[in-house]
Scaffold this active site. Structure first.
Site, PDB file in Angstrom:
ATOM      1  N   LYS A 267       0.861  -1.186   0.000  1.00 36.05           N
ATOM      2  CA  LYS A 267       0.000   0.000   0.000  1.00 36.05           C
ATOM      3  C   LYS A 267       0.898   1.236   0.000  1.00 36.05           C
ATOM      4  CE  LYS A 267      -3.612   2.392   2.565  1.00 36.05           C
ATOM      5  NZ  LYS A 267      -4.607   2.323   3.642  1.00 36.05           N
TER       6      LYS A 267
ATOM      7  N   LYS B  25      -2.124  -1.549  -3.889  1.00 34.40           N
ATOM      8  CA  LYS B  25      -2.977  -0.371  -3.855  1.00 34.40           C
ATOM      9  C   LYS B  25      -2.133   0.886  -3.906  1.00 34.40           C
ATOM     10  CE  LYS B  25      -6.001   1.961  -0.655  1.00 34.40           C
ATOM     11  NZ  LYS B  25      -6.393   2.105   0.697  1.00 34.40           N
TER      12      LYS B  25
HETATM   13  C1  PBG Z   1      -7.557   3.328   5.516  1.00 31.86           C
HETATM   14  C2  PBG Z   1      -7.804   3.176   4.059  1.00 31.86           C
HETATM   15  C3  PBG Z   1      -7.578   4.110   3.038  1.00 31.86           C
HETATM   16  C4  PBG Z   1      -8.052   3.539   1.878  1.00 31.86           C
HETATM   17  C5  PBG Z   1      -8.511   2.262   2.195  1.00 31.86           C
HETATM   18  N1  PBG Z   1      -8.335   2.048   3.556  1.00 31.86           N
HETATM   19  C6  PBG Z   1      -7.092   5.512   3.072  1.00 31.86           C
HETATM   20  C7  PBG Z   1      -5.748   5.829   3.534  1.00 31.86           C
HETATM   21  O1  PBG Z   1      -4.901   4.982   3.749  1.00 31.86           O
HETATM   22  O2  PBG Z   1      -5.534   7.038   3.723  1.00 31.86           O
HETATM   23  C8  PBG Z   1      -8.055   4.220   0.539  1.00 31.86           C
HETATM   24  C9  PBG Z   1      -9.085   3.752  -0.400  1.00 31.86           C
HETATM   25  C10 PBG Z   1      -9.367   4.677  -1.534  1.00 31.86           C
HETATM   26  O3  PBG Z   1      -8.713   5.711  -1.754  1.00 31.86           O
HETATM   27  O4  PBG Z   1     -10.303   4.347  -2.275  1.00 31.86           O
HETATM   28  N2  PBG Z   1      -6.279   3.000   5.914  1.00 31.86           N
HETATM   29 ZN    ZN Z   2      -5.794   3.817   8.002  1.00 32.47          ZN
END
Ligand code: PBG
Ligand code: ZN
Length: 330
Positions: free
Chosen positions: A197, A250
């Site tokens: 991520k 992601k």
């Molecule tokens: C929470 C989370 C996020 C997303 C999924 N779970 C946001 C982040 O890490 O700030 C992002 C999903 C999206 O942008 O569609 N940790």
């Molecule tokens: Zn988070």
């Protein structure tokens, strides 16, 4: 050999031939639809940066799920949105057995036995500072956060979650969650880890939807540097070693190389998250008439499959399901 005897165009001469030699196809069962649940009743509030994506109170969420199921979508992923005055430094609403996600899970499971419900596990939607872990000094306290994530996972599993999906990016969280799930009688519940991520600007609209933007600093000490590829392989390998059943990459569009590299390395299912900012860009261009939304979305989703994804989490899922049903993809 070569031209004029070899003519690749021969296999593109008509639609039947093209269908026959087609290597990748998006299926409705590959899609996971994200849902945002909030407190209250009778609420269906559109997210301004994400057209056709809503915050739902639990009663409205159930109506939405009726529609999702009718389209043939088999899985959803849940995110909780709570009022600012319920947030605290340790995100206690995440692991409160009466929290918003827990009640949503119970309501969904009370009504549907054949919908796969994935529970995102993170603290940022529940902490008053908006970070994904508890804070020590100016950074997250990695090891102290693990216990809270594990507690959250068990609480979600108790409420009926079918898959636990940690998105926090703390080191060691898959192991901590696996251990705690196993200890509490949930050894059968799979973990879909947000393994690679990235610290991405594409999460902007999500943070509006979930009211989860960090109040200070950014997430760069825990989410990955977009410039790094090898590190994604390392993160994925560690998560698999710690017990992840499914690994996720992601965002998706700017990380196709990562999807491909991971696909070549692992023998477990690979998921991609086609994130909020990617969705918002497509919606904005489509609204302006600058692109053909249907064709662009199906091309994008097919690209994720070609890159190696088995599972696609996308806000386009409902439209895509309609389009796939209509004409079997392209
Ligand atoms: C929470 C989370 C996020 C997303 C999924 N779970 C946001 C982040 O890490 O700030 C992002 C999903 C999206 O942008 O569609 N940790
Ligand atoms: Zn988070």
């Amino acid at each position: 050999m070569g031209f004029p005897r070899l003519r690749p165009r021969r296999l593109r001469m008509n639609n039947i031939l093209r269908k026959m030699v087609r290597q990748n196809q998006v299926l409705i069962e590959d899609l996971v639809y994200p849902l945002f649940v909030i407190e209250g009743e009778g609420i269906k509030r559109e997210v301004s940066s994400m057209p056709e994506v809503y915050n739902f109170s639990i009663d409205e969420l159930l109506l939405e799920i009726d529609e999702v199921k009718k389209l043939g979508i088999l899985a959803v992923i849940l995110f909780g949105v709570i009022d600012a005055d319920k947030k605290d430094p340790i995100g206690s609403q995440a692991y409160d057995d009466d929290g918003i996600i827990q009640r949503a899970l119970q309501a969904i499971k009370g009504k549907y036995s054949d919908l796969l419900v994935i529970a995102d596990v993170c603290l940022c939607e529940f902490t008053d500072h908006g970070h994904c872990g508890i804070i020590k000094g100016s950074d997250v306290d990695n090891d102290a956060t693990l216990e809270l994530l594990a507690k959250t996972a068990v609480s979600y599993a108790k409420s009926g979650a079918d898959i636990i999906a940690p998105s926090d990016m703390m080191d060691g969280r898959v192991k901590a969650i696996r251990d705690e799930l196993d200890k509490n009688g949930f050894s059968h519940i799979p973990i879909m880890s947000y393994s690679a991520k990235y610290a991405s600007a594409y999460y902007g609209p999500f943070r509006e939807a979930a009211a989860s933007a960090p109040k200070f600093g950014d997430r760069k000490t825990y989410q990955m540097d977009p410039a790094n590829g090898d590190e994604a392989v390392k993160e994925v390998m560690l998560d698999i070693e710690e017990g992840a059943d499914i690994v996720m990459i992601k965002p998706a569009l700017a990380y196709m190389d990562i999807i491909h590299r991971i696909r070549e390395r692992v023998v477990c299912p690979v998921a991609v998250y086609n994130v909020s900012g990617e969705y918002a860009m497509v919606k904005a261009a489509a609204k302006n008439g600058w692109i053909d939304e249907k064709k662009v979305v199906l091309e994008m989703l097919t690209g994720f499959k070609r890159a190696g994804a088995d599972i696609i989490i996308t806000y386009h899922a409902k439209d895509a399901a309609r389009w796939i049903k209509e004409e079997g993809g392209f």
